[in-house]
Design an enzyme around this catalytic site. Structure first.
Site, PDB file in Angstrom:
ATOM      1  N   ARG A  37      41.392 -38.056  -1.827  1.00  0.00           N
ATOM      2  CA  ARG A  37      40.799 -38.889  -0.771  1.00  0.00           C
ATOM      3  C   ARG A  37      40.506 -40.298  -1.293  1.00  0.00           C
ATOM      4  O   ARG A  37      40.709 -41.286  -0.590  1.00  0.00           O
ATOM      5  CB  ARG A  37      39.533 -38.225  -0.222  1.00  0.00           C
ATOM      6  CG  ARG A  37      38.997 -38.905   1.031  1.00  0.00           C
ATOM      7  CD  ARG A  37      37.879 -38.109   1.680  1.00  0.00           C
ATOM      8  NE  ARG A  37      36.693 -38.031   0.847  1.00  0.00           N
ATOM      9  CZ  ARG A  37      35.575 -37.377   1.177  1.00  0.00           C
ATOM     10  NH1 ARG A  37      35.509 -36.724   2.334  1.00  0.00           N
ATOM     11  NH2 ARG A  37      34.543 -37.352   0.367  1.00  0.00           N
TER      12      ARG A  37
ATOM     13  N   ARG B 289      44.270 -61.585  -2.951  1.00  0.00           N
ATOM     14  CA  ARG B 289      45.269 -62.016  -3.948  1.00  0.00           C
ATOM     15  C   ARG B 289      44.611 -62.683  -5.145  1.00  0.00           C
ATOM     16  O   ARG B 289      45.223 -62.822  -6.194  1.00  0.00           O
ATOM     17  CB  ARG B 289      46.274 -62.983  -3.310  1.00  0.00           C
ATOM     18  CG  ARG B 289      47.208 -62.293  -2.331  1.00  0.00           C
ATOM     19  CD  ARG B 289      48.121 -63.278  -1.669  1.00  0.00           C
ATOM     20  NE  ARG B 289      47.366 -64.274  -0.906  1.00  0.00           N
ATOM     21  CZ  ARG B 289      47.889 -65.226  -0.148  1.00  0.00           C
ATOM     22  NH1 ARG B 289      49.200 -65.323  -0.049  1.00  0.00           N
ATOM     23  NH2 ARG B 289      47.139 -66.068   0.498  1.00  0.00           N
TER      24      ARG B 289
ATOM     25  N   LYS C 164      36.940 -44.072   3.071  1.00  0.00           N
ATOM     26  CA  LYS C 164      35.572 -44.052   2.513  1.00  0.00           C
ATOM     27  C   LYS C 164      35.351 -45.374   1.782  1.00  0.00           C
ATOM     28  O   LYS C 164      35.464 -45.455   0.560  1.00  0.00           O
ATOM     29  CB  LYS C 164      35.413 -42.837   1.593  1.00  0.00           C
ATOM     30  CG  LYS C 164      33.966 -42.414   1.412  1.00  0.00           C
ATOM     31  CD  LYS C 164      33.914 -41.014   0.828  1.00  0.00           C
ATOM     32  CE  LYS C 164      32.553 -40.669   0.292  1.00  0.00           C
ATOM     33  NZ  LYS C 164      31.505 -40.540   1.291  1.00  0.00           N
TER      34      LYS C 164
ATOM     35  N   GLU D 291      29.659 -37.926  13.891  1.00  0.00           N
ATOM     36  CA  GLU D 291      29.165 -37.357  12.627  1.00  0.00           C
ATOM     37  C   GLU D 291      27.793 -37.947  12.346  1.00  0.00           C
ATOM     38  O   GLU D 291      27.295 -38.765  13.119  1.00  0.00           O
ATOM     39  CB  GLU D 291      30.142 -37.660  11.487  1.00  0.00           C
ATOM     40  CG  GLU D 291      30.371 -39.148  11.263  1.00  0.00           C
ATOM     41  CD  GLU D 291      31.335 -39.451  10.119  1.00  0.00           C
ATOM     42  OE1 GLU D 291      31.406 -38.662   9.173  1.00  0.00           O
ATOM     43  OE2 GLU D 291      32.003 -40.494  10.191  1.00  0.00           O
TER      44      GLU D 291
HETATM   45  N1  PXG Z   1      30.486 -38.370   6.800  1.00  0.00           N
HETATM   46  C1  PXG Z   1      30.128 -39.504   6.170  1.00  0.00           C
HETATM   47  C2  PXG Z   1      30.043 -40.759   6.948  1.00  0.00           C
HETATM   48  C3  PXG Z   1      29.866 -39.483   4.789  1.00  0.00           C
HETATM   49  O1  PXG Z   1      29.527 -40.625   4.183  1.00  0.00           O
HETATM   50  C4  PXG Z   1      30.314 -37.109   4.783  1.00  0.00           C
HETATM   51  C5  PXG Z   1      30.588 -37.200   6.134  1.00  0.00           C
HETATM   52  C6  PXG Z   1      30.477 -35.773   4.102  1.00  0.00           C
HETATM   53  O2  PXG Z   1      31.671 -35.753   3.344  1.00  0.00           O
HETATM   54  P1  PXG Z   1      31.843 -34.762   2.107  1.00  0.00           P
HETATM   55  O3  PXG Z   1      33.232 -35.006   1.643  1.00  0.00           O
HETATM   56  O4  PXG Z   1      30.798 -35.136   1.085  1.00  0.00           O
HETATM   57  O5  PXG Z   1      31.656 -33.388   2.612  1.00  0.00           O
HETATM   58  C7  PXG Z   1      29.923 -38.260   4.082  1.00  0.00           C
HETATM   59  C8  PXG Z   1      29.554 -38.164   2.641  1.00  0.00           C
HETATM   60  C9  PXG Z   1      25.029 -38.898  -0.338  1.00  0.00           C
HETATM   61  C10 PXG Z   1      26.152 -39.715   0.213  1.00  0.00           C
HETATM   62  O6  PXG Z   1      24.172 -39.478  -1.020  1.00  0.00           O
HETATM   63  C11 PXG Z   1      27.226 -39.115   0.841  1.00  0.00           C
HETATM   64  C12 PXG Z   1      28.243 -39.908   1.346  1.00  0.00           C
HETATM   65  C13 PXG Z   1      28.125 -41.268   1.221  1.00  0.00           C
HETATM   66  C14 PXG Z   1      27.057 -41.845   0.610  1.00  0.00           C
HETATM   67  C15 PXG Z   1      26.052 -41.076   0.081  1.00  0.00           C
HETATM   68  O7  PXG Z   1      25.002 -37.683  -0.095  1.00  0.00           O
HETATM   69  N2  PXG Z   1      29.368 -39.420   1.972  1.00  0.00           N
END
Ligand code: PXG
Length: 300
Positions: free
Chosen positions: A52, A105, A151, A184
């Site tokens: 990812r 760039r 991400k 979400e």
């Molecule tokens: N949605 C969003 C917008 C996210 O940022 C998830 C879903 C869950 O994805 P995973 O792959 O972890 O199952 C995320 C997770 C934290 C943290 O501190 C988590 C995320 C970003 C920043 C902080 O738990 N991403």
């Protein structure tokens, strides 16, 4: 314990882990990241996270100066040098140092950083009593603006939603798409259980394809629980039998209140707890081993 950080090919103590103020990651949020977790000396879903990360980098046009295998090895090595068996791991790839204009760039060398730290867990009580949510007025970014599947280090939209959550004094926030469908949470995916089926919004609506989300869908298949993607409205959420959020940090977090409406019985539901149990079993024994078979940290 001293924390070790990987910065552009070097392993340095946390205190010396720095990048330039000219880095476009800092100036513009121009970069991508991952959040990964190690359980009991094993890194959970390492390959999926590295995939990812590289897909996010590819889409925003960053050529990562290493292969996926080298990245996975660097992640394992950074955790090993820190000596933690349970850890939160944050790889970040930014556009790198450039000038003060936005033009990528001017950034010849991406910055690659891997941070390893202790995990901030939800208190165990949250799993017993459940989480309280609001729907935030901040909507998830539409796919035609900046696809939430990437991400990126530009999380300001989610942070604006998180500020609403903090002001409301609750635990998390549910974000909708610009059409008003359930998307979400600010840093987690969302699920409901209704009529015995486990449902989550479709990925193409514009959400992060969470690795925990996919693991839950896979576990449901293994456990024989009907599960799948479905467009959901707030009405579906309020009237669900159970609700839970998923994320690397949270695992499965039972949700018992949304916008002041009690969900189900107002306590974590049996299907949620069953999947959480299966998830924790999988996390404890699966994953990429960090240390030798003896289980001792290298150099310990
Ligand atoms: N949605 C969003 C917008 C996210 O940022 C998830 C879903 C869950 O994805 P995973 O792959 O972890 O199952 C995320 C997770 C934290 C943290 O501190 C988590 C995320 C970003 C920043 C902080 O738990 N991403």
């Amino acid at each position: 314990m001293s924390l070790v950080t990987y910065v552009n090919g070097r392993f340095v103590p946390k205190e010396e882990a720095t990048v330039s103020v000219y880095d476009h990651g800092f100036l513009y949020g121009d970069g991508v990241f991952e959040g990964i977790r190690a359980y009991n000396g094993r890194i959970f879903k390492l390959e999926a996270h590295v995939d990812r990360l590289f897909e996010s980098a590819h889409t925003i046009g960053i050529a990562v100066p290493m292969t996926r295998e080298e990245m996975a090895q660097a992640i394992v090595e950074t955790v090993r040098r820190t000596g933690l068996r349970d850890a939160y791991i944050r790889p970040v790839i930014s556009r790198g140092p450039g000038d003060l204009g936005i033009d990528p760039r001017k950034c010849p060398r991406p910055s690659v950083v891997i941070i390893v730290d202790a995990i901030q867990l939800y208190p165990e009580e949250a799993y017993r009593t459940g989480l309280r949510l609001i729907t935030t007025s901040t909507r998830q970014r539409p796919v035609d603006v900046l696809n939430p599947r990437i991400k990126t280090c530009n999380y300001l939209n989610n942070i604006m939603a998180r500020i609403e959550v903090n002001l409301a004094g609750v635990d998390e926030g549910l974000m909708l798409t610009s059409q008003g469908y359930v998307a979400e949470c600010t840093a987690d995916n969302i699920f409901i259980v209704a009529q015995g089926r486990v449902l989550t919004p479709p990925a193409h609506l514009g959400i992060l394809r969470g690795i925990t989300r996919q693991t839950v869908l896979d576990l449901c298949e293994r456990l024989g629980i009907p599960a799948g993607e479905q467009i959901l409205t707030l009405h579906d959420m309020y009237t669900a039998d159970e609700c839970f959020l998923t994320g690397t940090g949270a695992e499965l977090g039972p949700v018992v209140l949304l916008d002041g409406r009690t969900i189900g019985t107002g306590t974590p539901g049996p299907v949620t707890l069953r999947i959480l149990g299966a998830f924790r079993e999988l996390a404890a024994r699966g994953g990429t081993p960090i240390y030798e078979a003896s289980g001792a940290p290298a150099g310990a």
